[in-house]
Design an enzyme around this catalytic site. Structure first.
Site, PDB file in Angstrom:
ATOM      1  N   LYS A 207      -2.476  18.097 -24.159  1.00  0.00           N
ATOM      2  CA  LYS A 207      -2.283  18.653 -25.499  1.00  0.00           C
ATOM      3  C   LYS A 207      -2.373  17.544 -26.545  1.00  0.00           C
ATOM      4  O   LYS A 207      -3.068  17.661 -27.539  1.00  0.00           O
ATOM      5  CB  LYS A 207      -0.928  19.379 -25.557  1.00  0.00           C
ATOM      6  CG  LYS A 207      -0.622  19.982 -26.894  1.00  0.00           C
ATOM      7  CD  LYS A 207       0.663  20.801 -26.861  1.00  0.00           C
ATOM      8  CE  LYS A 207       1.041  21.230 -28.270  1.00  0.00           C
ATOM      9  NZ  LYS A 207       2.284  22.003 -28.317  1.00  0.00           N
ATOM     10  N   GLU A 213       0.233   8.784 -18.488  1.00  0.00           N
ATOM     11  CA  GLU A 213      -0.255   9.060 -17.131  1.00  0.00           C
ATOM     12  C   GLU A 213      -1.686   9.588 -17.177  1.00  0.00           C
ATOM     13  O   GLU A 213      -2.566   9.153 -16.435  1.00  0.00           O
ATOM     14  CB  GLU A 213       0.635  10.114 -16.443  1.00  0.00           C
ATOM     15  CG  GLU A 213       2.034   9.647 -16.087  1.00  0.00           C
ATOM     16  CD  GLU A 213       3.044   9.919 -17.180  1.00  0.00           C
ATOM     17  OE1 GLU A 213       2.654  10.018 -18.373  1.00  0.00           O
ATOM     18  OE2 GLU A 213       4.232  10.027 -16.842  1.00  0.00           O
ATOM     19  N   GLY A 267       3.279  23.002 -24.226  1.00  0.00           N
ATOM     20  CA  GLY A 267       2.617  22.560 -22.995  1.00  0.00           C
ATOM     21  C   GLY A 267       2.941  23.446 -21.810  1.00  0.00           C
ATOM     22  O   GLY A 267       2.059  23.860 -21.058  1.00  0.00           O
ATOM     23  N   ARG A 268       4.217  23.772 -21.632  1.00  0.00           N
ATOM     24  CA  ARG A 268       4.608  24.554 -20.449  1.00  0.00           C
ATOM     25  C   ARG A 268       4.304  26.039 -20.604  1.00  0.00           C
ATOM     26  O   ARG A 268       4.601  26.825 -19.702  1.00  0.00           O
ATOM     27  CB  ARG A 268       6.089  24.302 -20.136  1.00  0.00           C
ATOM     28  CG  ARG A 268       7.032  24.547 -21.297  1.00  0.00           C
ATOM     29  CD  ARG A 268       8.429  23.990 -21.015  1.00  0.00           C
ATOM     30  NE  ARG A 268       9.323  24.074 -22.155  1.00  0.00           N
ATOM     31  CZ  ARG A 268       9.404  23.160 -23.120  1.00  0.00           C
ATOM     32  NH1 ARG A 268       8.622  22.096 -23.099  1.00  0.00           N
ATOM     33  NH2 ARG A 268      10.262  23.305 -24.120  1.00  0.00           N
ATOM     34  N   GLU A 353      12.740  22.392 -18.655  1.00  0.00           N
ATOM     35  CA  GLU A 353      12.334  21.683 -19.874  1.00  0.00           C
ATOM     36  C   GLU A 353      12.635  22.551 -21.096  1.00  0.00           C
ATOM     37  O   GLU A 353      12.865  22.056 -22.190  1.00  0.00           O
ATOM     38  CB  GLU A 353      10.846  21.305 -19.816  1.00  0.00           C
ATOM     39  CG  GLU A 353      10.484  20.169 -20.754  1.00  0.00           C
ATOM     40  CD  GLU A 353       9.042  19.666 -20.598  1.00  0.00           C
ATOM     41  OE1 GLU A 353       8.122  20.406 -20.979  1.00  0.00           O
ATOM     42  OE2 GLU A 353       8.836  18.545 -20.114  1.00  0.00           O
ATOM     43  N   HIS A 384      14.464  27.637   7.501  1.00  0.00           N
ATOM     44  CA  HIS A 384      14.719  26.663   8.560  1.00  0.00           C
ATOM     45  C   HIS A 384      15.125  25.320   7.976  1.00  0.00           C
ATOM     46  O   HIS A 384      15.026  24.285   8.647  1.00  0.00           O
ATOM     47  CB  HIS A 384      13.482  26.535   9.448  1.00  0.00           C
ATOM     48  CG  HIS A 384      13.144  27.834  10.114  1.00  0.00           C
ATOM     49  ND1 HIS A 384      13.670  28.212  11.330  1.00  0.00           N
ATOM     50  CD2 HIS A 384      12.393  28.876   9.686  1.00  0.00           C
ATOM     51  CE1 HIS A 384      13.221  29.420  11.640  1.00  0.00           C
ATOM     52  NE2 HIS A 384      12.451  29.857  10.659  1.00  0.00           N
ATOM     53  N   LYS A 504      10.305   7.585 -21.583  1.00  0.00           N
ATOM     54  CA  LYS A 504       8.935   7.166 -21.916  1.00  0.00           C
ATOM     55  C   LYS A 504       8.964   5.891 -22.750  1.00  0.00           C
ATOM     56  O   LYS A 504       8.200   4.951 -22.524  1.00  0.00           O
ATOM     57  CB  LYS A 504       8.231   8.248 -22.743  1.00  0.00           C
ATOM     58  CG  LYS A 504       7.757   9.457 -21.977  1.00  0.00           C
ATOM     59  CD  LYS A 504       6.942  10.334 -22.929  1.00  0.00           C
ATOM     60  CE  LYS A 504       6.784  11.743 -22.419  1.00  0.00           C
ATOM     61  NZ  LYS A 504       6.164  12.652 -23.372  1.00  0.00           N
TER      62      LYS A 504
HETATM   63  O1  F6P Z   1       6.679  14.624 -21.118  1.00  0.00           O
HETATM   64  C1  F6P Z   1       6.777  15.998 -21.205  1.00  0.00           C
HETATM   65  C2  F6P Z   1       5.526  16.611 -21.757  1.00  0.00           C
HETATM   66  O2  F6P Z   1       5.463  16.395 -23.116  1.00  0.00           O
HETATM   67  C3  F6P Z   1       5.455  18.083 -21.419  1.00  0.00           C
HETATM   68  O3  F6P Z   1       6.176  18.852 -22.293  1.00  0.00           O
HETATM   69  C4  F6P Z   1       3.993  18.309 -21.421  1.00  0.00           C
HETATM   70  O4  F6P Z   1       3.656  19.506 -20.759  1.00  0.00           O
HETATM   71  C5  F6P Z   1       3.507  17.073 -20.705  1.00  0.00           C
HETATM   72  O5  F6P Z   1       4.352  16.049 -21.180  1.00  0.00           O
HETATM   73  C6  F6P Z   1       2.072  16.714 -20.916  1.00  0.00           C
HETATM   74  O6  F6P Z   1       1.774  16.566 -22.259  1.00  0.00           O
HETATM   75  P1  F6P Z   1       0.273  16.509 -22.760  1.00  0.00           P
HETATM   76  O7  F6P Z   1      -0.362  17.824 -22.438  1.00  0.00           O
HETATM   77  O8  F6P Z   1       0.339  16.256 -24.232  1.00  0.00           O
HETATM   78  O9  F6P Z   1      -0.419  15.406 -22.028  1.00  0.00           O
END
Ligand code: F6P
Length: 538
Positions: A207, A213, A267-268, A353, A384, A504
C-alpha cells in the site's frame, strides 16, 4: 462524555453482568435441551449456516447483547462506514472496503465522490492484465509465457492473497502463485530456488511502497532477474500494486504496470482490491468476481438484517460476551478444511491489528478488555496437539469450527471422517462427560477425575456447502464485520495500527549499529546493548 467512554457504565452492560451471574450455574448441556433454542440461536447468510446454540448463552443473552450494541450506536456506525465518513479518526480516513465489492451502478461516496466507478475501472484493468498473463499474451522478456507469479508483500499485502490462494487451490488453473513476505532471506531464496527467471512475474504489493521487508525483497528479486535477463527484462517481469505512484516510479516500475487502490482501503481489508492480483491471475477474473459477490452478500446482510438476526453482529457480540463478561483472553479458529490452513493467520492480522487497542476513539484508556488473542489450526491436526487444553485445561477458549458439506476432492470417506470430527468436537466441548458417566463406563475410581470432561466450552459452528470463491468471500466478510461490531462496542478505532510503529523505528536505528564498523549502539537498555554487541562481534 462519549458513548464509547461510558459503555461499561451503561444499564445494558450492567444487565449483561447480572445475566451472566444468573447463568453461572447453568451447564451448556442443559441449555442445549431448551425448546426453540436452535431456531433462536442459529442464523444463515450467503450459504453459510451459523450454529450459535453451543454458547453459554440463551436467546435472552442475545437480546441483551443486541441492546448493548444499540446503546453503542452500532446501526449508526455501520451507516457511517457505508456513507464514507472518516471513521478512522486517527488517520483521518474513510473506511470503504465495502466499495471494493459493490456492483456497478451502486453509489458509495467518499468526500462527495462516487468511488464505485473507480473501483471497477481498476478491477477491469487487473482482470484484463490477469487474462493476458493467463492466456500467454503477456510474455516474459525472452518471449516465454509466465508460469509462476510471485507476490512480494507483507501483512495485508500478503496474508489475504496467500490465504485465499491456498483456500481456493482447487480452482487454480493459471500460473502458480507463490508468496514472499519475510525479510528473512530464506523466504525469497527458497521461493526462487527452482524458478526460471524468464517465466516468472513478480507482483510487488505494498500500500505504502515503503515497507522495508517488501522493498528489500523486491530489490533482491530484481537483482535475481537482472542477473539472468538484463535490465531491459524488468518491465516484462515486475508489476506493482500500491497507492503510492511516486514511490512505484522511483523504484523503476513503469506506471503502466501499476495497479492502484486508495487510502480508504486498510491493508488488512485489501485482499479484494488490486492486492488480490496474484490470486486473480491464479484463479481467473470470473472466479475472483464470484468471491467479490460472496463478500457483497454479507455486506448487504450487515446493512439489512436486524441486529438480532445479523450474523457478523452476533459473532462480534458473542465475542464481547466472553471477553468482557467471562474473562476470556483468547479465541480459537479451527477450520475443518485443510485448504483454510492460513485462515487463522489471516484472522490474526484482521482481528488483532484491528482490535488490539487500549485507548478509546477519544484517546482515553479503555476501562474494559478489548480484542482477544486469535489463534488456531486446521482440524483434525489440532485435535492431536492442543485440544487437550481446550477440553480439560483451566482456561475456557471460545472457538469457531468451520466446515463444509461437500469436499473439493473425490475422497468422500475422508470427508465423512473429517466432518464427524468437527461435529464430535463441538458436542464434546459443549456437553463434556460427567464423573458418573465415566464411572458407568467402568473406569477405576483413581482415574475418574482424569477422564472427566467439564464441558460447557462454547463454540460457533460455521457450516457451508463447499469451500468455493463465493463462500470464501462471504466467510472473510463475516469476520471483517465482526471486527467492526466489536470495535464499535469497545469504542476503539479498528482501522489504525500505531502499535506496529515503535519496533519498526527501533529496527531502523539498530540496523546500522549491528555493523562491526557501524555507529556505536546508543540509548539502549543493558540487555539490548549486550545483544547488539554479540552480533556486532561476529
Ligand atoms: O506493519 C503493519 C502494516 O502496516 C500492516 O498494517 C500492513 O498490512 C503491512 O504493514 C504492509 O503494509 P504495506 O502494504 O504498506 O507494505
Amino acid at each position: 462524555m462519549s458513548a464509547a467512554l461510558a459503555i461499561a457504565d451503561t444499564p445494558e452492560w450492567a444487565a449483561l453482568a447480572e445475566h451472566r451471574r444468573a447463568l453461572e450455574d447453568r451447564h451448556l448441556r442443559d441449555l442445549l435441551d431448551e425448546p426453540g433454542r436452535l431456531d433462536a440461536m442459529s442464523v444463515d447468510v450467503a450459504g453459510l449456516h451459523l450454529d450459535l446454540a453451543k454458547h453459554r448463552a440463551t436467546p435472552e443473552t442475545l437480546r441483551l447483547l443486541v441492546a448493548l450494541a444499540e446503546r453503542a450506536g452500532l446501526p449508526e456506525r455501520i451507516e457511517a462506514v457505508f456513507s464514507g465518513e472518516r471513521v478512522n479518526v486517527t488517520e483521518d480516513r474513510a473506511v470503504m472496503h465495502v466499495a471494493l465489492r459493490a456492483p456497478r451502478g451502486v453509489t458509495l461516496e467518499v468526500d462527495g465522490r462516487d468511488v464505485v466507478p473507480d473501483v471497477h475501472a481498476v478491477l477491469d484493468r487487473v482482470a484484463d492484465f490477469a487474462d493476458r498473463v493467463r492466456s500467454g499474451e503477456w510474455r516474459g522478456a525472452t518471449g516465454r509465457p509466465i508460469r509462476t507469479v510471485v507476490n512480494i508483500g507483507i501483512g495485508g499485502s500478503d496474508l489475504g492473497p496467500a490465504m485465499a490462494a491456498q483456500a481456493l487451490r482447487t480452482y487454480v488453473d493459471g500460473p502458480e502463485p507463490r508468496f514472499v513476505s519475510n525479510v528473512d532471506g530464506a523466504d525469497l531464496a527458497w521461493t526462487l530456488r527452482d524458478l526460471e527467471p524468464a517465466e516468472t512475474l513478480f507482483v510487488v504489493s505494498s500500500k505504502t511502497f515503503t515497507t522495508v521487508e517488501t522493498m528489500t525483497n523486491a530489490e533482491s528479486a530484481r537483482e535475481w532477474l537482472v542477473a539472468a535477463l538484463g535490465d531491459d527484462a524488468v518491465p516484462h517481469h515486475v508489476v506493482a500494486v500500491s497507492t503510492n505512484r511516486a514511490r512505484v516510479e522511483a523504484f523503476g516500475i513503469d506506471p503502466d504496470n501499476m495497479f492502484g487502490f486508495w487510502d480508504w482501503v486498510g491493508g488488512r481489508y485489501s485482499m479484494d482490491s488490486a492486492i488480490g492480483l496474484s490470486l486473480m491471475v491464479a484463479i481467473g477474473p470470473g472466479r475472483f468476481r464470484e468471491m467479490l459477490a460472496g463478500f457483497r452478500a454479507v455486506d448487504e446482510h450487515l446493512r439489512a438484517a436486524p441486529l438480532a438476526r445479523n450474523a457478523p453482529v452476533l459473532m462480534g457480540l458473542l465475542g464481547i460476551w466472553y471477553v468482557n463478561f467471562w474473562g476470556s483472553t483468547s479465541h480459537a479458529v479451527l477450520p475443518y478444511a485443510q485448504e483454510l490452513g492460513r485462515f487463522p493467520a489471516y484472522l490474526q492480522q484482521l482481528e488483532m491489528e484491528s482490535n488490539g487497542k487500549s485507548v478509546t476513539l477519544d484517546g482515553d484508556p479503555v476501562g474494559w478488555s478489548t480484542g482477544p488473542v486469535v489463534w488456531g489450526e486446521a482440524g483434525t491436526n489440532g485435535q492431536h496437539a492442543f485440544y487437550q487444553l481446550l477440553h480439560q485445561g483451566t482456561v475456557v477458549v471460545p472457538a469457531d469450527l468451520i466446515g463444509f458439506v461437500r469436499p473439493n476432492h473425490a475422497l468422500g470417506h475422508h470427508h465423512d471422517l473429517l466432518v464427524a470430527n468437527l461435529v464430535a468436537q463441538a458436542e464434546a466441548l459443549a456437553r463434556g462427560r460427567t464423573a458418573d458417566e465415566v464411572r458407568a463406563a467402568g473406569v477405576p475410581e483413581h482415574l475418574v477425575p482424569h477422564k472427566v470432561f467439564p464441558g460447557d466450552r462454547p463454540t460457533t459452528t460455521i457450516l457451508g456447502e463447499r469451500l468455493d470463491p463465493h463462500t470464501l468471500g462471504a466467510l472473510i466478510a463475516l469476520y471483517e464485520h465482526k471486527v467492526l461490531t466489536q470495535a464499535c462496542v469497545w469504542g476503539i478505532n479498528a482501522f489504525d495500527q500505531w502499535g506496529v510503529e515503535l519496533g519498526k523505528e527501533l529496527a531502523t536505528r539498530i540496523g546500522p549499529e549491528l555493523a562491526p564498523d557501524g555507529p556505536p549502539p546508543t540509548d539502549h537498555d543493558p540487555s539490548t546493548a549486550d545483544l547488539i554487541g554479540r552480533y556486532r562481534a561476529r
